[in-house]
Write a protein that holds these residues in place. Structure first.
Motif, short mmCIF file in Angstrom:
data_model
loop_
_atom_site.label_atom_id
_atom_site.label_comp_id
_atom_site.label_asym_id
_atom_site.label_seq_id
_atom_site.Cartn_x
_atom_site.Cartn_y
_atom_site.Cartn_z
N UNK A 208 -13.63 -11.33 27.75
CA UNK A 208 -12.77 -10.29 27.77
C UNK A 208 -12.51 -9.87 29.00
N UNK A 209 -12.25 -8.52 29.50
CA UNK A 209 -12.34 -7.91 30.73
C UNK A 209 -13.74 -7.34 31.14
N UNK A 210 -14.62 -7.48 30.71
CA UNK A 210 -15.93 -7.13 31.03
C UNK A 210 -16.20 -5.94 30.08
N UNK A 211 -17.47 -5.22 30.41
CA UNK A 211 -17.66 -4.11 29.47
C UNK A 211 -16.72 -3.01 29.86
N UNK A 212 -15.84 -3.03 29.09
CA UNK A 212 -14.61 -2.35 29.38
C UNK A 212 -14.84 -0.54 29.42
N UNK A 213 -15.44 -0.28 28.00
CA UNK A 213 -16.00 1.00 27.88
C UNK A 213 -16.85 1.58 29.09
N UNK A 214 -17.85 0.85 29.73
CA UNK A 214 -18.44 1.13 30.75
C UNK A 214 -17.71 1.43 31.73
N UNK A 215 -17.08 0.25 32.05
CA UNK A 215 -16.12 0.45 33.26
C UNK A 215 -15.07 1.85 33.36
N UNK A 216 -14.61 2.16 32.13
CA UNK A 216 -13.89 3.34 31.91
C UNK A 216 -14.56 4.50 32.29
N UNK A 217 -16.01 4.42 31.66
CA UNK A 217 -16.80 5.46 31.99
C UNK A 217 -17.04 5.69 33.61
N UNK A 218 -17.16 4.90 34.01
CA UNK A 218 -17.48 4.98 35.35
C UNK A 218 -16.29 5.52 36.36
N UNK A 219 -15.05 4.83 36.02
CA UNK A 219 -13.68 5.16 36.36
C UNK A 219 -13.59 6.58 36.17
N UNK A 220 -13.87 7.07 35.25
CA UNK A 220 -14.20 8.64 34.85
C UNK A 220 -14.73 9.17 35.63
N UNK A 221 -15.99 8.86 35.99
CA UNK A 221 -16.81 9.53 36.86
C UNK A 221 -16.46 9.69 38.12
N UNK A 222 -16.03 8.30 38.86
CA UNK A 222 -15.57 8.45 40.21
C UNK A 222 -14.27 9.34 40.31
N UNK A 223 -13.57 9.37 39.43
CA UNK A 223 -12.28 10.20 39.53
C UNK A 223 -12.59 11.67 39.26
N UNK A 224 -13.46 11.82 38.37
CA UNK A 224 -13.98 13.28 38.26
C UNK A 224 -14.59 13.94 39.35
N UNK A 225 -15.79 13.12 40.25
CA UNK A 225 -16.22 13.50 41.54
C UNK A 225 -15.16 13.75 42.55
N UNK A 226 -14.32 12.85 42.87
CA UNK A 226 -13.44 12.69 43.91
C UNK A 226 -14.20 12.22 45.13
N UNK A 227 -13.54 12.41 46.26
CA UNK A 227 -14.06 11.88 47.68
C UNK A 227 -15.11 12.81 47.89
N UNK A 228 -15.19 14.11 47.73
CA UNK A 228 -15.88 15.05 48.20
C UNK A 228 -17.30 15.01 47.27
N UNK A 229 -16.78 14.79 46.00
CA UNK A 229 -18.03 14.78 45.04
C UNK A 229 -18.80 13.71 45.11
N UNK A 230 -18.42 12.40 45.68
CA UNK A 230 -19.34 11.29 45.98
C UNK A 230 -20.11 11.53 47.17
#
Ligand SMILES: *Cc1c(COP(=O)(O)O)cnc(C)c1O
Length: 484
Positions: A321-343
């Protein structure tokens, strides 16, 4: 009940739904092989089941309950908001075989995440398919092999150069991908020995695999020179970026001269992990390796996101399929949550915490490998001769009695009695002080009552185990079977 259904001694017994007049396969089993007594299936009430699993869950140790200072593992807090987003029905209730037009939302979230990772790393193309860091390494090596094959440089380029401080997966992945491994010694500063490296940079070498920051928690300060020398010899540069926690938002591997790299989403990017899973790796490459990346790829075509399966030079599929989709979405949410400054803040916090803990543990009596400031983690050693024979393993076991998870021990291999700690940015200074104070107490015990440390843990359901016997004769059930 099941016992009677399949018990040949009971006339008329048959499996539910099995056609009348047919012989059930179980009736062909020789009678000496049939069980004489009913199986010991537990007869339990729902409440007992609930209590059993609740008690089991209370035996669990996790980041949600206590400090988890595992070096090289980045056991950071996993924000609950990421969980809610990753497991939102809009994503989780989509069947993995749905066509692209029916999962535009999922593909958009993944595509935005891809773009964020390209921005963070400075690389040109990527695949979200790998299931773990080691899997991404293997994929990266196969991509590199395909690249050299395409240039007619295989089988000549058959060596992968790896420093002796590397994570064990590096040489393992290189061997699995059909390469020969050349190990080079680190220098006294814990960095790649450039003179040693130069001897191997020729037309038989395919790649230099470097962990950055390295497993001693140190930045390879001569990385640009290493990359220059490698490229001059036509050799590719791989970055093991499993632990990007000190670099995110600060330095881009793409600008440091790397051609291939991987990230561990279950370390730096907050996907929960432990006990061997779950995980997700990301493999990133520079433009010249793009064509060889695994499929499927998410591409934009006619204003829609599509899943591209055919790519003539690709090494092919490496995951369903598309990989570990739930994990990918988790990290996608994490990066979006942090944003550029947060990272950037996360990285700065990780470095600050690691250095605070490095100083605290030095004061507590451990010897740091280096007195230089560290990146996301620090490595220490002890001298058992000065501690009544107490070894690193004993200290790790005794820490469990103080309700701390054990640090990583005996790694990296080049440091004797190594103790490696990584606090991450999500711990408070108070927690780090408590941890250092426990280490100090244990070192005092080692000097005065060493047996307390050597026989630890004393407060856990399982006491000191005999590792050798456990490995040779593993008992893998929690209770001996009643049939035994
Ligand atoms: C964890 C780690 C790996 C391997 O990642 P997995 O997801 O466990 O396969 C490789 N290199 C380094 C430096 C690591 O810390």
């Amino acid at each position: 009940m099941l016992a009677t259904l399949f018990d040949k001694t009971k006339p008329g017994a048959r499996a539910i739904g099995f056609p009348k007049g047919k012989i059930h396969p179980s009736q062909k089993i020789p009678s000496h092989l049939l069980r004489k007594t009913p199986p010991g299936l537990p007869e339990v009430t729902e409440l007992e089941v609930v209590r059993h699993f609740t008690k089991l869950s209370q035996l669990n140790y996790s980041v949600d309950t206590n400090f988890y200072p595992l070096g090289s593992c980045t056991m950071k807090y996993n924000p609950k908001a990421c969980f809610r987003l990753a497991f939102h029905g809009a994503f989780s209730e989509r069947h993995p075989l749905l066509p692209a037009w029916a999962i535009q939302g999922t593909l958009k979230a993944l595509k935005d995440f891809e773009n964020a990772l390209l921005e963070i790393t400075g690389m040109d193309a990527l695949t979200l398919a790998p299931a773990a860091g080691a899997h991404a390494e293997l994929a990266g090596l196969l991509v590199t092999r395909a690249y050299f094959q395409n240039r007619g440089e295989i089988p000549q380029r058959k060596k992968i150069i790896i420093p002796d401080s590397a994570h064990g997966t590096n040489p393992a992945s290189a061997a699995l991908a059909g390469f020969e491994v050349v190990t080079i010694k680190s220098n006294a500063r814990g960095r790649v020995n450039i003179e040693e490296l130069k001897k191997h940079l020729n037309e038989t070498a395919a790649m230099v695999m470097i962990t950055l920051p390295n497993t001693l928690g140190l930045f390879e300060d001569e990385i640009s020179e290493i990359a220059r020398l490698a490229h001059q010899a036509g050799v590719q540069m791989y970055m093991d970026g499993a632990n990007m926690n000190a670099l995110m938002g600060i330095a881009k591997p793409g600008n440091l001269g790397f051609d291939v790299m991987h990230l561990n989403l279950h370390k730096t990017f907050s996907v929960p992990h432990g006990g061997g899973g779950p995980g997700a790796g990301v493999l990133l490459v520079k433009r010249h390796l793009d064509d060889f990346l695994p499929v499927p790829r998410i591409i934009e075509k006619n204003g829609q996101l599509q899943i591209e399966e055919a790519h003539p030079k690709s090494i092919g599929r490496i995951r369903s399929f598309h990989g570990s989709t739930a994990n990918l979405l988790w990290s996608a949410a994490y990066v979006a949550l942090l944003g550029k400054e947060g990272v950037l803040e996360a990285s700065k916090g990780a470095i600050l915490n690691a250095n605070y803990l490095r100083v605290l543990l030095k004061e507590a009596g451990l010897t740091p490998f280096s007195d230089e400031p560290c990146m996301h983690e620090a490595v220490f050693t002890i001298d058992p001769k000065k501690l009544n024979g107490v070894r690193t393993l004993d200290i790790a076991k005794r820490l469990l009695d103080f309700k701390f998870y054990a640090p990583t021990i005996y790694f990296p291999l080049i440091v004797p009695e190594a103790i490696m700690v990584e606090p991450t940015e999500t711990e408070t200074p108070e927690t780090l002080e408590e941890f250092a104070s426990a280490v100090k107490t244990i070192l005092q015990e080692a000097r005065t009552t060493p047996e307390t440390v050597k026989t630890a843990p004393h407060t856990l359901p399982v006491k000191r185990i005999d590792d050798v016997t456990a490995a040779r004769n593993p008992v893998i059930s929690w209770q001996p079977s009643r049939d035994q």
